[in-house]
Enzyme design. Sequence first.
Site, mmCIF file in Angstrom:
data_model
loop_
_atom_site.group_PDB
_atom_site.id
_atom_site.type_symbol
_atom_site.label_atom_id
_atom_site.label_comp_id
_atom_site.label_asym_id
_atom_site.label_seq_id
_atom_site.Cartn_x
_atom_site.Cartn_y
_atom_site.Cartn_z
ATOM 1 N N ASP A 33 0.911 -1.094 0.068
ATOM 2 C CA ASP A 33 0.033 0.104 -0.058
ATOM 3 C C ASP A 33 0.926 1.221 -0.020
ATOM 4 O O ASP A 33 2.136 1.016 0.470
ATOM 5 C CB ASP A 33 -0.933 -0.037 1.136
ATOM 6 C CG ASP A 33 -2.066 1.041 1.015
ATOM 7 O OD1 ASP A 33 -2.119 1.819 -0.055
ATOM 8 O OD2 ASP A 33 -3.104 0.964 1.642
HETATM 9 C C1 BGC Z 1 -4.964 3.258 0.103
HETATM 10 C C2 BGC Z 1 -4.947 2.368 -0.971
HETATM 11 C C3 BGC Z 1 -4.529 2.971 -2.589
HETATM 12 C C4 BGC Z 1 -3.439 3.964 -2.531
HETATM 13 C C5 BGC Z 1 -3.062 4.442 -3.790
HETATM 14 C C6 BGC Z 1 -3.636 4.341 0.138
HETATM 15 O O1 BGC Z 1 -3.806 5.156 0.834
HETATM 16 O O2 BGC Z 1 -5.144 2.999 1.446
HETATM 17 O O3 BGC Z 1 -6.269 2.047 -1.183
HETATM 18 O O4 BGC Z 1 -4.664 2.396 -3.582
HETATM 19 O O5 BGC Z 1 -3.279 4.671 -1.238
HETATM 20 O O6 BGC Z 1 -4.134 5.697 -3.587
#
Ligand code: BGC
Length: 820
Positions: free
Chosen positions: A230
């Site tokens: 993530d």
């Molecule tokens: C989120 C993800 C997301 C990523 C990219 C993170 O803060 O938890 O779900 O895909 O950011 O935006």
Amino acid sequence: MSSAEEFEARLRDLLGALDLPAKIRLLTGADAWALPAEPAIGLRRLVMTDGPAGARGSHFDERDPSAHTPNPTALAASWDRELVRRIGLLLAAETRAKGAQVLLAPTINLHRSPLGGRHFECFAEDPLLTAEIGLAYVRGVQQGGVAACAKHFVANDSEDQRFTLSVEVAERALRELYLAPFETLVRAGGVEVVMAAYNAVRGSTMTEHRGLQVGVLKEEWGFTGPIVSDWTAARSTAPSANGGLDLVMPGPDGPWGEKLEAAVRAGEVPEVEIDDKVLRLLRLAAATGVLDGFPAPEPEAAYPVGSPAQTELLREAAARGMVLLRNENLLPLAPDTRIALIGPNAANTATRGGGSADLSPRREVSFAAGLGLPATEGVRPGGRQPLIDLADCVDPVTGEPGFQVEYRDADGGLLGSEHRATARLAWLGLPEEQWRRDDLRVVMRTSYRPRVAGTHTFGVTGLGPTSLTVHGQRVIEPVTSGWHSLVDSFDNITEQLGTVVLSDVDTPVELVVEHRPIAAKHGYLRCGITHRAPGRDAEEELAEAVRQAEAAEVAVVVVGTNADLESESHDRTTLALPPGQDELVRRVAAANPRTVVVVNAGSPVLMPWAEEVAAVLYAWFPGQEAGHALADVLYGRAEPGGRLPTTFPRTAEQAPVLDTTPADGVLRYDEGILIGYRAYDQHRLDPAFCFGHGLGYTTWDYRSAESPTGVSAATLHAGQPIPVRVTLTNTGTRPGREVVQVYLGRHASRYQRPPRVLAGFAVVDAEPGETVEVEIPLAPRAFCVYDEQRRDWLPEHGSYLAEIGRSSRDLPLTAVVTVH
Ligand code: BGC
């Protein structure tokens, strides 16, 4: 050599052409969204995009907008696999149009607590429903030639302290609930990417969790694609590399790169681990068409970007997710009904949640617009003020609606400028290179034409100090707000308010927003301007709503939350509607017994008035076609197809799991396997609305159910589904759609078992008077328990009761299945 072996051999050859630094370079993003190219082996950039409710692309930009689906809980509420597969195809077309190969969705964490900030982004409280809807979603996306990404692996079921909390969960609950949807998407769905969550499980942060990433996901389930972190979740070098993480996002900075090279040279990370990561990346690159010599995917072409087919599907999906919770002979409405449209979300409809599910939509049809009715607010919406209306703003340079945006350096020197038709600017990692600097200043100018005289309230939001000047007068001073991590701050921007008296209607005044972005150098920027025109005071506004309700045949009251209240990085603090909304409903219902309440929220809210109103329709966050879909359902042009994918508590105290605050960094899942309806059934709690509940506009008679009486344990262990045939008749006067649900229970067990678990379901359509027969395959896992000692799924011998009906609490048919 088989073609699969030949494929792997070719990838190995490419790997062999790279030295260690070249291999390691491929494993960290080149920027916020793309992995680096490597011309030496014919590898092009591989681009990823969020997220579950639309493919937003690398920009948050109104010049490159996106189709916008209902929120994932609304999609799951359809219980309709084929509909969700088609949504997946639509999202794939959008992803391709954004030049991306990977869609960072679906989110398949569970509704453990109704307060979870991203509850709206998860499908359901039940692992089977989550898995089945997730499978359909992944199939659609991948048939559309795009790789899906199952996230967030695993136990990221709430948001508070998400970077640091450690989930303490027993193995059986982890397997049967939280891992189960990931297992289905990997084994049955062939999902091409998995995202490692921010949180830790049992003390090991997920990006370093070798037991779960390597032991379970890769070795036990046979996942052959890459695990991507993530965003900013990877915080270590050797532990994450050895823990099974394959790709670090975003880049170009991060904990790998030269540090990882040094760790390999020092013998802390075996080079075979690096090779395995590169091979996983190359498999994905080959499958998504960015590796020379491997054929590009041939997507099932459907729902072209911006096409009428796309709009129709989004409208259909929104209506199919809407759940009619209660209907005392009021809906559907006759076309000529005189309606009073009331409520804070009627014109300010919340079409989506916040965080990475946010995007710049191609269009948004509010409920008021879809119904073609003026709306009285009654009470102000929760959260921040709405963005300023662009129709009242003119760019002083171009004369078009919107803002003139200037990018300046610390001395005020102009670096560049542009016209923008938005009141909210955002960069998510991909700004123009020349503006990417520490001392950047952003100035938004517009000529604002007040429509009403009086005290106007303006607001500014910004990732960094932001001020507002109106007609030369400083109305909002810049404030340095609390700074968390970049990812959390981006989604948690506070609003500063200021008021100014504007006495001359239609005489333009100059508005200037000055913003000092704190992360522009890294490509992140966010600022915007909100506004509220002078209006009635709160009592008068409520009185006006009551007058409107009294004068109409039917009152439609739209209450709810919005993206400020349901978003990433924080959980909700209450299940109650924002202030004043319960009171509004009660006053309107007292004034007009023919009141329909439409709830516009992504997750459950408390509805203490539910039994005092004639009808309650849960509309969720319905996506861009919100208003049209609502009109279709209210007037009966579409069946309200939704059934609750999650239980709605009567009170906060009743929810079996509520608090999501970790204690000393630990969040204990002490409830074990008892979440959602499993817990309500076990503790004999009477929820406001049970799992699976939802009314249609016709009536059904459940006539008979047939199942094989005997089943062998070996069949179940081999993963064979058990068919149950159900016959039912549409006994009403309208064509209808029913979601037939089968639950399985077993009383005498040596294991703890909830009274019933969802084992299978199917959607049926029938004309008035028509009898239909449907075969529902029961999941073999519903007969099994994950035995913690034997570390295996064991089918228990003996008889099981299959209960069949229209919700978890309305099960008119039964059948007995015996396992021997
Ligand atoms: C989120 C993800 C997301 C990523 C990219 C993170 O803060 O938890 O779900 O895909 O950011 O935006």
